[in-house]
Design a protein around this motif. Structure first.
Motif, PDB file in Angstrom:
ATOM      1  N   ILE A  74       0.805  -1.228   0.000  1.00 45.91           N
ATOM      2  CA  ILE A  74       0.000   0.000   0.000  1.00 45.91           C
ATOM      3  C   ILE A  74       0.837   1.276   0.000  1.00 45.91           C
ATOM      4  O   ILE A  74       0.460   2.265  -0.628  1.00 45.91           O
ATOM      5  CB  ILE A  74      -0.998   0.015   1.181  1.00 45.91           C
ATOM      6  N   LEU A  75       1.977   1.287   0.682  1.00 47.33           N
ATOM      7  CA  LEU A  75       2.742   2.532   0.816  1.00 47.33           C
ATOM      8  C   LEU A  75       3.125   3.135  -0.536  1.00 47.33           C
ATOM      9  O   LEU A  75       3.025   4.366  -0.706  1.00 47.33           O
ATOM     10  CB  LEU A  75       3.988   2.305   1.672  1.00 47.33           C
ATOM     11  N   PRO A  76       3.565   2.345  -1.518  1.00 46.53           N
ATOM     12  CA  PRO A  76       3.924   2.955  -2.816  1.00 46.53           C
ATOM     13  C   PRO A  76       2.746   3.611  -3.529  1.00 46.53           C
ATOM     14  O   PRO A  76       2.951   4.387  -4.467  1.00 46.53           O
ATOM     15  CB  PRO A  76       4.474   1.773  -3.622  1.00 46.53           C
ATOM     16  N   GLN A  77       1.516   3.320  -3.096  1.00 44.74           N
ATOM     17  CA  GLN A  77       0.332   3.922  -3.718  1.00 44.74           C
ATOM     18  C   GLN A  77       0.000   5.289  -3.114  1.00 44.74           C
ATOM     19  O   GLN A  77      -0.860   5.999  -3.640  1.00 44.74           O
ATOM     20  CB  GLN A  77      -0.881   3.012  -3.536  1.00 44.74           C
ATOM     21  N   LEU A  78       0.662   5.646  -2.020  1.00 39.30           N
ATOM     22  CA  LEU A  78       0.315   6.852  -1.271  1.00 39.30           C
ATOM     23  C   LEU A  78       1.287   7.979  -1.584  1.00 39.30           C
ATOM     24  O   LEU A  78       2.419   7.734  -2.017  1.00 39.30           O
ATOM     25  CB  LEU A  78       0.324   6.530   0.229  1.00 39.30           C
ATOM     26  N   PRO A  79       0.891   9.238  -1.354  1.00 39.67           N
ATOM     27  CA  PRO A  79       1.787  10.379  -1.628  1.00 39.67           C
ATOM     28  C   PRO A  79       3.037  10.309  -0.743  1.00 39.67           C
ATOM     29  O   PRO A  79       2.956  10.513   0.460  1.00 39.67           O
ATOM     30  CB  PRO A  79       0.926  11.595  -1.290  1.00 39.67           C
ATOM     31  N   ARG A  80       4.175  10.016  -1.361  1.00 42.97           N
ATOM     32  CA  ARG A  80       5.390   9.761  -0.577  1.00 42.97           C
ATOM     33  C   ARG A  80       5.801  10.954   0.267  1.00 42.97           C
ATOM     34  O   ARG A  80       6.279  10.793   1.399  1.00 42.97           O
ATOM     35  CB  ARG A  80       6.548   9.364  -1.516  1.00 42.97           C
ATOM     36  N   GLU A  81       5.624  12.162  -0.258  1.00 42.95           N
ATOM     37  CA  GLU A  81       6.083  13.355   0.456  1.00 42.95           C
ATOM     38  C   GLU A  81       5.304  13.605   1.737  1.00 42.95           C
ATOM     39  O   GLU A  81       5.744  14.370   2.606  1.00 42.95           O
ATOM     40  CB  GLU A  81       6.003  14.578  -0.454  1.00 42.95           C
ATOM     41  N   LYS A  82       4.145  12.952   1.892  1.00 42.94           N
ATOM     42  CA  LYS A  82       3.331  13.137   3.091  1.00 42.94           C
ATOM     43  C   LYS A  82       3.616  12.082   4.162  1.00 42.94           C
ATOM     44  O   LYS A  82       3.065  12.158   5.267  1.00 42.94           O
ATOM     45  CB  LYS A  82       1.847  13.102   2.731  1.00 42.94           C
ATOM     46  N   LEU A  83       4.448  11.107   3.857  1.00 41.67           N
ATOM     47  CA  LEU A  83       4.680   9.987   4.761  1.00 41.67           C
ATOM     48  C   LEU A  83       6.010  10.112   5.502  1.00 41.67           C
ATOM     49  O   LEU A  83       6.996  10.620   4.951  1.00 41.67           O
ATOM     50  CB  LEU A  83       4.690   8.675   3.979  1.00 41.67           C
ATOM     51  N   ILE A  84       6.015   9.632   6.744  1.00 40.95           N
ATOM     52  CA  ILE A  84       7.252   9.414   7.498  1.00 40.95           C
ATOM     53  C   ILE A  84       7.308   7.916   7.782  1.00 40.95           C
ATOM     54  O   ILE A  84       6.520   7.400   8.576  1.00 40.95           O
ATOM     55  CB  ILE A  84       7.280  10.208   8.818  1.00 40.95           C
ATOM     56  N   ILE A  85       8.209   7.213   7.106  1.00 34.62           N
ATOM     57  CA  ILE A  85       8.271   5.761   7.207  1.00 34.62           C
ATOM     58  C   ILE A  85       9.499   5.359   8.027  1.00 34.62           C
ATOM     59  O   ILE A  85      10.609   5.796   7.733  1.00 34.62           O
ATOM     60  CB  ILE A  85       8.331   5.101   5.815  1.00 34.62           C
ATOM     61  N   GLN A  86       9.242   4.531   9.011  1.00 32.23           N
ATOM     62  CA  GLN A  86      10.321   4.032   9.869  1.00 32.23           C
ATOM     63  C   GLN A  86      10.288   2.510   9.892  1.00 32.23           C
ATOM     64  O   GLN A  86       9.235   1.897  10.100  1.00 32.23           O
ATOM     65  CB  GLN A  86      10.159   4.547  11.308  1.00 32.23           C
ATOM     66  N   THR A  87      11.442   1.905   9.663  1.00 29.10           N
ATOM     67  CA  THR A  87      11.576   0.486   9.971  1.00 29.10           C
ATOM     68  C   THR A  87      12.803   0.301  10.852  1.00 29.10           C
ATOM     69  O   THR A  87      13.609   1.220  11.030  1.00 29.10           O
ATOM     70  CB  THR A  87      11.644  -0.396   8.705  1.00 29.10           C
ATOM     71  N   LYS A  88      12.921  -0.896  11.400  1.00 23.26           N
ATOM     72  CA  LYS A  88      13.979  -1.173  12.360  1.00 23.26           C
ATOM     73  C   LYS A  88      14.616  -2.521  12.017  1.00 23.26           C
ATOM     74  O   LYS A  88      13.913  -3.473  11.691  1.00 23.26           O
ATOM     75  CB  LYS A  88      13.424  -1.199  13.787  1.00 23.26           C
ATOM     76  N   VAL A  89      15.934  -2.555  12.114  1.00 24.71           N
ATOM     77  CA  VAL A  89      16.689  -3.769  11.821  1.00 24.71           C
ATOM     78  C   VAL A  89      17.632  -4.021  12.985  1.00 24.71           C
ATOM     79  O   VAL A  89      18.368  -3.121  13.400  1.00 24.71           O
ATOM     80  CB  VAL A  89      17.484  -3.634  10.503  1.00 24.71           C
ATOM     81  N   GLY A  90      17.601  -5.216  13.526  1.00 22.69           N
ATOM     82  CA  GLY A  90      18.390  -5.526  14.711  1.00 22.69           C
ATOM     83  C   GLY A  90      19.882  -5.552  14.437  1.00 22.69           C
ATOM     84  O   GLY A  90      20.316  -5.924  13.340  1.00 22.69           O
ATOM     85  N   PRO A  91      20.702  -5.166  15.425  1.00 22.80           N
ATOM     86  CA  PRO A  91      22.161  -5.266  15.262  1.00 22.80           C
ATOM     87  C   PRO A  91      22.568  -6.723  15.115  1.00 22.80           C
ATOM     88  O   PRO A  91      21.960  -7.608  15.708  1.00 22.80           O
ATOM     89  CB  PRO A  91      22.703  -4.654  16.553  1.00 22.80           C
ATOM     90  N   ARG A  92      23.587  -6.961  14.317  1.00 24.96           N
ATOM     91  CA  ARG A  92      24.062  -8.313  14.075  1.00 24.96           C
ATOM     92  C   ARG A  92      25.575  -8.370  14.273  1.00 24.96           C
ATOM     93  O   ARG A  92      26.271  -7.360  14.133  1.00 24.96           O
ATOM     94  CB  ARG A  92      23.724  -8.767  12.649  1.00 24.96           C
ATOM     95  N   PRO A  93      26.105  -9.550  14.589  1.00 25.17           N
ATOM     96  CA  PRO A  93      27.554  -9.681  14.807  1.00 25.17           C
ATOM     97  C   PRO A  93      28.378  -9.331  13.577  1.00 25.17           C
ATOM     98  O   PRO A  93      29.519  -8.885  13.704  1.00 25.17           O
ATOM     99  CB  PRO A  93      27.721 -11.154  15.191  1.00 25.17           C
ATOM    100  N   THR A  94      27.824  -9.539  12.387  1.00 30.05           N
ATOM    101  CA  THR A  94      28.563  -9.208  11.166  1.00 30.05           C
ATOM    102  C   THR A  94      27.773  -8.206  10.342  1.00 30.05           C
ATOM    103  O   THR A  94      26.538  -8.218  10.318  1.00 30.05           O
ATOM    104  CB  THR A  94      28.834 -10.453  10.310  1.00 30.05           C
ATOM    105  N   ALA A  95      28.524  -7.363   9.640  1.00 29.12           N
ATOM    106  CA  ALA A  95      27.886  -6.371   8.779  1.00 29.12           C
ATOM    107  C   ALA A  95      27.092  -7.047   7.663  1.00 29.12           C
ATOM    108  O   ALA A  95      26.050  -6.538   7.228  1.00 29.12           O
ATOM    109  CB  ALA A  95      28.947  -5.439   8.193  1.00 29.12           C
TER     110      ALA A  95
END
Length: 395
Positions: A74-95
């Protein structure tokens, strides 16, 4: 909707955020073809309702199962400039592991860039080291910033205060996601430190982890009147300007409605909150006794220092909530995570108290309630102990 400057990101952040951990289909990655259409329709209706209300901050995580994949429809269908999108990725031992998880998140969301990337779960000093050491997770995140894939970098945490303060002191992060609400105010020094570093402050799950306030006990309802416990907790948090946004974790479109009542009350917080705060404190003292209320947490050992790693501070805190506010279901849910929550909710419950009683007495010498604490730990296990709980992401 009301908005607050989200620290040095300079984003106009709505005071309520649409957290993405309750509307998804499953807590495990699932092929798109296996996601029910009615579940996806509910998610899309929830997002559209949030945007209609001015809640344009959509927050999710790689650890939230199908949430990112479903949002990416759904997000790509919405006005991008009006959105604040946050995701989170856990730290890992290797890059490389960190890169693989980020690439999966980025691909699922289907966007050209992410406004806010959070390092998910800096709960220990080892996680902080994995993030900031040369060639670690932050080095990759900085490169993604240069490439235009990421605008701002922060972190989320369920860790102890000293870890939060250590992470903030590095000045490497633009914002923080942390726990802080009426029944758990231990992290206030971290919020003050974040303000000094001009960081955005996002409160994790104040309605669920803040007491399961979607279904509050009758005693708490009476103590918070004329507000509902949920509105009281929202107002308590937002009455502090250092706090910028609260995650609502909506599961369906109408989950926003009760929270919205808070907005008209923000200017009245100085008159509305004090009598409720007085009643809540009075109820706690009446139930627990003034001596216990003021001294129960003095000199308590950390779970790492305790025989059998019993998490005494957490168990006593949950016991207090039951006695003061009848938060039995909440306390039982949290208590039975002990032993199963890993670094997200560490330590063990009180099942082994009798076996290590002598050692515990030594550990509790710094607390004036030492002997009473042993009895309460035993009572707490009898009252709250049941089948072990798993974190939602393990379900």
């Amino acid at each position: 909707m009301q908005y607050r400057r989200f620290g040095r990101t300079n984003l106009a952040m709505p005071v309520f955020s649409c957290g993405g951990m309750r509307y998804q289909y499953q807590w495990q990655d699932t092929p798109w073809s296996q996601i029910p259409r009615d579940n996806q329709a509910n998610l899309e209706a929830t997002i559209r309702r949030a945007l209609d209300l001015g809640i344009n901050h959509i927050e999710t995580a790689r650890g939230y199962g199908t949430s990112e994949l479903q949002l990416g429809q759904i997000l790509p269908q919405l006005p991008r400039e009006k959105l604040i999108i946050q995701t989170k990725v856990g730290p890992r031992p290797t890059a490389q592991e960190f890169r693989e998880n980020f690439d999966r998140s980025f691909g699922y969301l289907g966007l050209d860039y992410i406004d806010l990337l959070g390092i998910h779960g800096i709960n220990t000093l080892d996680h902080l080291d994995q993030t900031l050491r040369p060639g670690g997770c932050m080095a990759l995140a900085r490169q993604w910033q240069k490439d235009g894939k990421v605008r701002h970098i922060g972190f989320s945490t369920h860790g102890p205060l000293e870890v939060l303060l250590a992470a903030i002191a590095t000045d490497e992060f633009d914002y923080i996601n942390l726990h802080w609400y009426y029944i758990n105010q231990n992290n206030w020094p971290a919020i003050e430190a974040a303000r000094k570093h001009d960081m955005g402050v996002f409160i994790i799950s104040p309605s669920d982890k803040g007491g399961m306030l979607y279904q509050p006990p009758e005693k708490l309802i009476k103590l918070c009147a004329p507000l509902s416990p949920m509105i009281f907790n929202d107002l308590f948090c937002l009455s502090h300007p250092q706090v910028h946004t609260l995650s609502l974790g909506a599961a369906r479109p109408d989950d926003f409605e009760e929270h919205l009542k808070t907005l008209a009350l923000l200017e009245q917080a100085p008159s509305l909150l004090p009598p409720i705060l007085d009643r809540l404190e009075g109820a706690a003292i009446a139930a627990l006794g003034a001596d216990w209320y003021h001294t129960w947490n003095l000199g308590l050992p950390r779970h790492e220092e305790t025989p059998s790693h019993i998490n005494i501070p957490t168990i006593l805190w949950l016991w207090n909530l039951v006695q003061a506010y009848d938060l039995v279901d909440y306390a039982r849910m949290r208590y039975n995570l002990l032993g199963n929550g890993g670094h997200w909710f560490p330590g063990q419950n009180a099942a082994q108290v009798k076996e290590v009683e002598l050692e515990l007495k030594t550990c509790l010498q710094g607390n004036p309630q030492g002997d009473r604490i042993l009895d309460i730990l035993d009572q707490a296990h009898e009252l709250l102990g049941s089948s072990p709980q798993k974190r939602l992401s393990q379900s």
